[in-house]
Design a protein around this motif. Sequence first.
Motif, short mmCIF file in Angstrom:
data_model
loop_
_atom_site.label_atom_id
_atom_site.label_comp_id
_atom_site.label_asym_id
_atom_site.label_seq_id
_atom_site.Cartn_x
_atom_site.Cartn_y
_atom_site.Cartn_z
N TYR A 1 16.75 42.67 -30.77
CA TYR A 1 16.41 42.55 -29.36
C TYR A 1 15.30 41.51 -29.15
CZ TYR A 1 18.75 47.09 -29.40
OH TYR A 1 19.65 48.09 -29.59
N TYR A 2 15.22 41.00 -27.91
CA TYR A 2 14.10 40.18 -27.50
C TYR A 2 12.97 41.09 -27.02
CZ TYR A 2 17.44 36.29 -27.37
OH TYR A 2 18.38 35.34 -27.70
N ILE A 3 11.73 40.72 -27.36
CA ILE A 3 10.55 41.46 -26.88
C ILE A 3 10.05 40.77 -25.61
CG2 ILE A 3 8.19 42.18 -27.42
CD1 ILE A 3 8.93 42.07 -30.37
N ALA A 4 9.89 41.55 -24.54
CA ALA A 4 9.41 40.98 -23.28
C ALA A 4 7.98 40.46 -23.43
CB ALA A 4 9.47 42.02 -22.17
N PRO A 5 7.64 39.34 -22.78
CA PRO A 5 6.28 38.81 -22.88
C PRO A 5 5.24 39.78 -22.31
CG PRO A 5 7.78 37.20 -21.92
CD PRO A 5 8.52 38.50 -21.97
N ARG A 6 4.04 39.71 -22.84
CA ARG A 6 2.93 40.52 -22.34
C ARG A 6 2.44 39.96 -21.01
NH1 ARG A 6 -0.60 41.33 -26.36
NH2 ARG A 6 0.91 40.67 -27.93
N PHE A 7 1.50 40.67 -20.38
CA PHE A 7 0.87 40.19 -19.15
C PHE A 7 0.18 38.85 -19.41
CE2 PHE A 7 -3.24 39.79 -16.95
CZ PHE A 7 -2.79 39.61 -15.65
N THR A 8 0.49 37.87 -18.57
CA THR A 8 -0.18 36.57 -18.67
C THR A 8 -0.50 36.07 -17.27
OG1 THR A 8 2.00 35.51 -18.75
CG2 THR A 8 0.88 35.83 -20.84
N VAL B 1 -2.55 30.68 -8.53
CA VAL B 1 -2.66 31.53 -9.71
C VAL B 1 -1.38 32.35 -9.82
CG1 VAL B 1 -3.99 33.30 -10.89
CG2 VAL B 1 -5.16 31.66 -9.43
N ALA B 2 -0.78 32.35 -10.99
CA ALA B 2 0.46 33.10 -11.23
C ALA B 2 0.19 34.22 -12.22
CB ALA B 2 1.55 32.18 -11.75
N PHE B 3 0.71 35.42 -11.91
CA PHE B 3 0.59 36.59 -12.79
C PHE B 3 1.99 37.01 -13.20
CE2 PHE B 3 -2.81 36.58 -9.66
CZ PHE B 3 -3.95 36.74 -10.43
N MET B 4 2.28 37.00 -14.50
CA MET B 4 3.59 37.38 -15.01
C MET B 4 3.50 38.70 -15.75
SD MET B 4 4.72 33.57 -16.27
CE MET B 4 3.02 33.09 -16.57
N ASN B 5 4.50 39.56 -15.52
CA ASN B 5 4.48 40.93 -16.05
C ASN B 5 3.18 41.59 -15.63
OD1 ASN B 5 5.06 43.33 -17.33
ND2 ASN B 5 5.01 42.49 -19.40
N LEU B 6 3.01 41.69 -14.32
CA LEU B 6 1.75 42.10 -13.71
C LEU B 6 1.25 43.43 -14.22
CD1 LEU B 6 -0.31 41.26 -11.50
CD2 LEU B 6 1.10 42.51 -9.86
N THR B 7 2.14 44.37 -14.48
CA THR B 7 1.75 45.70 -14.94
C THR B 7 1.80 45.84 -16.46
OG1 THR B 7 4.02 46.45 -14.54
CG2 THR B 7 2.41 46.83 -12.79
N ASP B 8 1.99 44.72 -17.15
CA ASP B 8 2.02 44.68 -18.62
C ASP B 8 2.98 45.71 -19.20
OD1 ASP B 8 1.27 43.60 -21.06
OD2 ASP B 8 -0.33 45.04 -21.37
N GLU B 9 4.22 45.69 -18.71
CA GLU B 9 5.26 46.59 -19.23
C GLU B 9 5.55 46.24 -20.69
OE1 GLU B 9 6.72 49.07 -17.45
OE2 GLU B 9 5.41 48.59 -15.75
N LYS B 10 5.48 47.20 -21.56
CA LYS B 10 5.76 46.99 -23.00
C LYS B 10 7.22 47.38 -23.25
CE LYS B 10 0.95 47.92 -24.21
NZ LYS B 10 0.51 47.99 -22.79
N VAL B 11 8.10 46.41 -23.10
CA VAL B 11 9.53 46.70 -23.10
C VAL B 11 10.28 45.62 -23.88
CG1 VAL B 11 9.49 47.92 -20.89
CG2 VAL B 11 9.82 45.44 -20.91
N LEU B 12 11.53 45.94 -24.21
CA LEU B 12 12.48 44.95 -24.71
C LEU B 12 13.14 44.28 -23.51
CD1 LEU B 12 14.12 47.16 -27.48
CD2 LEU B 12 12.45 45.33 -27.84
N SER B 13 13.43 42.97 -23.63
CA SER B 13 13.96 42.25 -22.46
C SER B 13 15.42 41.86 -22.60
CB SER B 13 13.12 41.00 -22.21
OG SER B 13 13.28 40.05 -23.25
N GLY B 14 16.03 42.08 -23.77
CA GLY B 14 17.44 41.72 -23.88
C GLY B 14 17.97 41.95 -25.27
N VAL B 15 19.31 41.90 -25.38
CA VAL B 15 20.00 42.10 -26.66
C VAL B 15 20.21 40.74 -27.30
CG1 VAL B 15 22.03 43.05 -27.80
CG2 VAL B 15 21.15 44.14 -25.71
N ALA B 16 19.55 40.48 -28.43
CA ALA B 16 19.66 39.19 -29.10
C ALA B 16 20.91 39.11 -29.96
CB ALA B 16 18.42 38.93 -29.96
N SER B 17 21.23 40.19 -30.68
CA SER B 17 22.40 40.15 -31.58
C SER B 17 23.14 41.49 -31.52
CB SER B 17 21.98 39.85 -33.02
OG SER B 17 21.04 40.79 -33.48
N PRO B 18 24.16 41.60 -30.66
CA PRO B 18 24.96 42.83 -30.61
C PRO B 18 25.70 43.04 -31.93
CG PRO B 18 25.43 41.36 -28.75
CD PRO B 18 24.63 40.58 -29.73
N GLN B 19 26.03 44.29 -32.20
CA GLN B 19 26.79 44.64 -33.40
C GLN B 19 27.98 45.51 -33.00
OE1 GLN B 19 26.07 43.35 -36.35
NE2 GLN B 19 24.21 42.35 -35.57
#
Length: 813
Positions: free
Chosen positions: A797-804, A758-776
Amino acid sequence: MLTIVHYRACKTYIALSTASFLASTALAHAAVDHTHVRSAAGQHEVASGSHVTSGKAASGKAKVAAPRTLVSHGTEEVQVNAALQHGAYGRMRRIAGGGLMARQTGGDMRSTVTSEYINKQAATTTAYQAVSLTPGANFSQSDPYGFAANSMLSVRGLGGNEVGQVWEGMPVNDIETYNGYPTYWADGEDIESVSLTQGSAAITAPVMNAAGGQITTTMRDPGKKFGGLVDYSYGTLNLERFYGRIDSGEIGHTGLTGYVSFSNGTAKNSLGPGRQMRRHVDFAVKKDFENGDVIKLNGSYVDMDYMYNPNPTKDSWNTYGRSYAWGGTFSPGSSDYWQQNRWKWEQIMLSMPSLFKLPGKTELNVTPYFLEAWQNSPASSTLSETGNYYGTQPVSVTIPGVDESGGSVRSDYVGTQSVGGVNAALSRKFGDHKITLGYWYQYGVDDLSMPFSSVSSSGLTGSAWSLHNVTMGNGEPYLAEKEHTVTQTNALYLQDEVSLLQDRLKIVGGIKALMVNKEGTNGLPGPQYHVGSNNFQPLPRLSVAYKFSKDHQVFFNVTTNTLMPIDDTLYNSYSGGAISTQGNSNLKPEYSISEELGYRYQGNIVHASVALFNYNFTNRQVSSQRYVNNVQVYSTINGGGQTTRGVDFEAGLMPFHGFSPYVSAEYLHATIDNNIQVGNDYLPTAGKTAVRSPHFQGAIGIVYDHRNFFGTFSVKYTGSQYSTFMNDEKMPSYKTLNLSLGYRLPSFGFVKNPEIRVAFMNLTDEKVLSGVASPQLNAQTVTGIHGSSIGGSSPQYYIAPRFTTSMTIAAGF
């Protein structure tokens, strides 16, 4: 925006004496058959070995991994470690960090993650996810399962378009944008290892954009005995995925082996309505000859239908959070309905790395390859039947069902790419010297157009490939873009590898002459038809590695790298009958000089590496995005000069009572060297921090594998990073935690070594941005050096995935 892959090489023939191997491993703390393989440019030792899928049950005792034959260009030393035990995915070896830190011996910083770690993660793990804990890797994604292409991997602050991607000898960078999309290349079950060379690419690698290093994905070899593997995954977002593989085993006594695998996965979109779908096939056929020659044909096919989620600005993120997504219902005249934003991608790749032993200590490595890809990257938009322009010509258009749709249309961004090439290297030993002379040629054709498709009263459209039924008065499709680009790449490389002091001192020097020619046509009426550019770059390099004791090594290298302007910069773009973006065939390519000084310790218990690095850039090319009829199109920003300095560190423990800890860290200081021109003025950017360059990143991983139980835990911290060259907007720091737990069951009947994890990703369900998609350049209005007012644009920006969470059941046979 199609992905194309190219070949670097992982090489070599392994000859092993089984009797002497068993004797040595009996004396050495479970460690190790050291089988070394040489190639032509990398001087690295990578843990490797054969996956055994014959289905023999584990006995509880350590078993010895069979020798594995590899083929590549480069001086790569391959180590085959003794196996600890047998699981559904094959025999597992003793590797520092539980597979996160394979042994290295080369003249530069490199991190290699092996199948021992990959096969303990979610079954959907991609090559980027595999190396996301390594020093310098800044991974951004929006889809937790890798079914969508919303992802980017930057290294030492350098974007994905500056990281050379090599899959089984093929270059996997898109020939148009140079970005990489690992979800297209391989299933995680078929990956043997993923290596990230943080500072540069091997001189023999068929890449032209590697200032940010090189990612090399090595696939498993076919098993020597008949067998196979089946796994099934179910999880959050209604994930369902099936994977199956069959190994032929050796056919008669011909030395011919092969395998074929198939996977089918689907899940709900993690951000808004819609589903993701991915079907994939991997296969390989390998022939070992008695004289040491090796030929291996690798193939990969992918068929994807997925949502490319919108990337929010900071204001949109603060307002909507994860609810920032395409609309779930259609209303006539709307331009954000999810059904019109489903992307389609199909791709087939073939490569055939071959090694031929010639008389007189001479070897020939030859890798022909081919790729064909088809895409439609659409967006929802609106269109009127009057007031339009075809290039610079005014036209009226016909939109079927316009009264019911209210002018809503699908803006199709359709592309076809065909790429063929060959990379060949001839190597010969002369005493202490090994001379390598090589040639790489690639021919690529990229066709891009932007037709439009009508939608029904419910917002639905037809085929992604053939509808395109919005036409002009002459009955021809109405197009917003029409570009045809032919790119020819020629590269000659020469390298001398000198081994002194009983191979303790290795000096490698070489030069690569890279020639890139682009010829294209702009099919829209207007002042531009033919476009073209010619670039030549000499790329010298030098590396020194000195092993002053059994466990200690120092290394130093100086390399040069380049990045060619992308196709988009050649062409005019039109809006309202006028030129909105002026094409420029005289843009200078990025050029960089980098230095790296490092130290390695690789003992029986601990492995550790540290490297200091320095880069100097001119004409820095920063990957960004722009919009054409709501479609996100990749573009670049010329960031001028840049200086980047920092330190990378990683350490891992060899398995101890089942535990294998790992830690990595990077400190980065990247600054812009000059003011950037905007129109007739300049932004005061000199001395500002470069975009996508967090000052600190760190990761901790713990791998446990003892008898029937196994698992992994990781935490990754990424510091804040600027998204504008003026440093007037930044993305906050964030952390993610991942966990996996598994148990191996006894074999029964023809079912061998079943396991459940069983794999748990983003275990604490951090609601964050995960990266810069288009710098200006700047987010706020700025007064230029000469006093003019320069308006700003908001980065995305990229939105980080939710807990899965996902559960996988696997078994061999």
